[in-house]
Design an enzyme around this catalytic site. Structure first.
Site: not given
Lengths: 265, 374
Positions: A49, A60, A174
């Site tokens: 990725e 994040d 995911y």
């Protein structure tokens, strides 16, 4: 079958989970990212990725936030990253997934991005802040270009949203292992296995798990349940901490090998 | 995403519930000091050649319009049976309002604030702490409102099960822009009624400052179908041409930040640009999507005012009317004179005076001193 699906299925057929390794493209430079990706592929990463740095990476934690800042400071942009993918493709066949926030794609032009990403050799994309509900155009652009799609589900996702993510995803679904943003955790939350199970039941494509997965023990814990395990911040931290290109390469090779060895449950 | 869908359902149900509406309106009346006065500012009006009405949100409890939304969402939090609240704040007014509402309803409160804003709005940091809130310094990015918002969203991603995020402006993912607009529309609804009562007619123009745009949206909303010109004033900082500004509606292009598609100050790669304004509450590279819509349809127009002119406007309002406005609100005051040149002679103008200026005294004093020494 696409390169990504093939690799995920091959791993499953040989009785292990696929190892998916994340790095932010351009941290510390695009040239070095090419070497690091090739090394990870060489040491057992089944897919890589590549993170597209964004000024405001909402999903994040601190490690990837800092990494994004370093990448932006080094001048990494989406067009530079697509050139990087071209260069990686000259030396490695590893499936590549671009992970990006929506705004850089919007600025680049969605149709142009889909076409050029595929031409460069990208296999799939993840747009972290683009939920399936808002992705209709993107799905048809991806389909036309031959790019696989990946959507995220979280432990709080109810069955109907997991089903929607399963329908929209053609690469893999995911699973976010725990509530929150990216970054290493001490241990894998028990809710991860439950989520993977719920996703598997409805998805027509492989199911991978990530967020908070940082050690070979974590990988081993999840390898039986998921088709693939994504490790990000732990690898990005190596890039941050090791002082020279040689040291980064060596440490990343070591860690990737150890993680790959743990994919056999 | 699930949390947002759930929030939308809960909010729509609350909005239809007469019990919820009555309770909110009771808190707004007995606690927040509503309705706020509509004040005819004759000495200011004389100075600029217009009939000027100020909608005095600076007289709300906690000193700004932010309490309208904070009370509404805090009440919604208790209705959803969540015990913890998070918020972002720039100028600190939304943080103080949220901390206040949480103290009132017995909720745990965590406020994210950029370290640059904590420095320039330190009075509000002390107020939030006194009210029992935890203020978390955010030192990423430009250390201002944008980064505080990102950090609050990261908290929420982990804590959504027991936590409500009280977004302070008409920004963020749906349903926040709608919900905050609704809670702030009390400003425009009252002003419209008060205007009709005292003038027997609507104003020629309504004007308010725009950062994320909550006070402007609250003021404009109830006038959208009326023949009233709507003017939003953004911060031109040190000047549009210096690049040190946050005039998103004038200079931005379509982009996605914090979960909504609106106008955005960004570079050609889609990276969000650093911004500047002397006023922490306007220092934001995005803007509420409904403002982008009002601009696109031509229903509202958006202009900008430089730091220096906003400071002059603080002094002007202080000396003509005995009212010290917040630096944010001063941007609207500063545009009155240029605006009146473009209206018919002796126009009637309604100004959203969103907050009071106590929090800005350090910045304003430093400016007065530097001006005196020049």
């Amino acid at each position: 079958m696409t390169r990504l699906a093939r690799r995920l299925r091959e791993a499953r057929a040989s009785g292990r989970a696929a190892l998916v390794c994340y790095l932010t493209a351009g941290d510390p430079s695009l040239t070095e990212t090419a070497d690091l990706v090739a090394a990870m592929a060489d040491c057992g990463a089944d897919a890589v990725e590549l993170g597209v740095p964004f000024s405001d990476p909402l999903a994040d934690g601190p490690t990837i936030q800092r990494s994004s800042q370093r990448a932006l400071a080094s001048g990494a942009s989406l067009s530079g990253i697509l050139e990087l993918v071209h260069r990686i493709r000259e030396r490695a066949d590893v499936p590549l997934v671009l992970m990006t926030y929506h705004n850089p794609v919007l600025a680049y032009g969605r149709a142009r991005f889909a076409q050029e990403a595929r031409a460069a050799g990208v296999d799939a994309t993840i747009q972290t802040d683009l939920p399936p509900e808002e992705a209709r155009d993107w799905l048809s652009l991806s389909h036309d270009a031959g790019l696989a799609t990946v959507f995220l589900v979280a432990p709080t996702s109810p069955p109907d949203r997991i089903a929607a993510a399963g329908r929209a995803s053609t690469g893999f679904v995911y699973c976010v292992s725990r509530m929150g943003v990216t970054g290493a955790s001490k241990e894998i939350a028990p809710e991860a296995a439950d989520l993977i199970g719920r996703a598997r039941a409805v998805a027509g494509c492989p199911v991978c798990v990530g967020f908070g997965v940082s050690t070979p023990e974590h990988v081993r814990t999840l390898a039986a349940a998921a088709d693939g395990v994504v490790v990000g911040s732990a690898l990005v931290a190596i890039v941050e901490q090791e002082p020279t290109p040689q040291a980064r390469l060596a440490a990343l090779r070591r860690t990737t090998s150890a993680l790959a060895a743990a994919t056999r449950a | 995403m699930h949390a947002l869908l759930q929030l939308e359902r809960e909010y729509r149900a609350a909005r239809r519930d007469p019990g919820f509406r009555a309770e909110l309106s009771r808190w707004l009346g007995t606690y927040a000091g509503r309705p706020t006065p509509l004040y005819r500012a004759d000495r200011l009006g004389e100075a600029i050649g217009a009939r000027v009405y100020l909608k005095r949100e600076d007289l709300c409890h906690t000193g700004a319009h932010k309490i309208n939304n904070a009370l509404g969402q805090a009440l919604l939090t208790t209705r959803m049976q969540k015990r913890r609240v998070i918020a972002e704040t720039g100028a600190g007014q939304h943080g103080v309002a949220t901390a206040t509402a949480c103290a009132l309803f017995g909720l745990e409160c965590v406020v994210y604030m950029g370290t640059e804003d904590m420095r320039r709005q330190s009075l509000n940091v002390d107020r939030m702490r006194l009210l029992g809130a935890t203020v978390v310094p955010v030192s990423s990015g430009t250390m201002t409102l944008k980064d505080a918002t990102s950090e609050a969203m990261r908290d929420w991603a982990a804590s959504v099960r027991d936590t409500h995020y009280i977004v302070g402006s008409v920004v963020g993912p749906h349903p926040f822009p709608m919900m905050v607009r609704d809670f702030q529309s009390v400003i425009g609804l009252e002003a419209r009624r008060q205007m009709l009562k005292s003038e027997g007619r609507l104003p020629d123009c309504a004007i308010a400052c725009v950062g994320g745009g909550s006070n402007a949206m609250g003021l404009f909303g109830p006038f959208v179908r009326d023949p009233v010109r709507l003017v939003g004033v953004e911060a031109a900082g040190e000047g549009i041409d210096t690049g040190r500004h946050c005039a998103t509606l004038e200079e931005g292009s379509p982009g996605v930040l914090h979960g909504s598609l609106s106008l955005l100050l960004q570079d050609e790669d889609g990276q969000v640009l650093p911004t500047h304004s002397i006023s922490a509450g306007l220092d934001y590279p995005g803007v509420g999507p409904e403002h982008a819509y009002l601009k696109e349809t031509g229903r509202a127009e958006y202009v900008s005012v430089r730091d220096e002119d906003a400071l002059e406007a603080v002094a002007l309002l202080a000396r003509t009317e005995g009212i010290i406005p917040a630096l944010e609100s001063a941007h609207a005051i500063a545009y009155l004179a240029p605006l009146c040149k473009s209206l018919r002679p002796h126009p009637t103008v309604l100004v959203g005076l969103s907050g009071r200026g106590d929090k800005d005294m350090e910045t304003v004093s430093a400016w007065l001193q530097s001006r005196g020494s020049r």
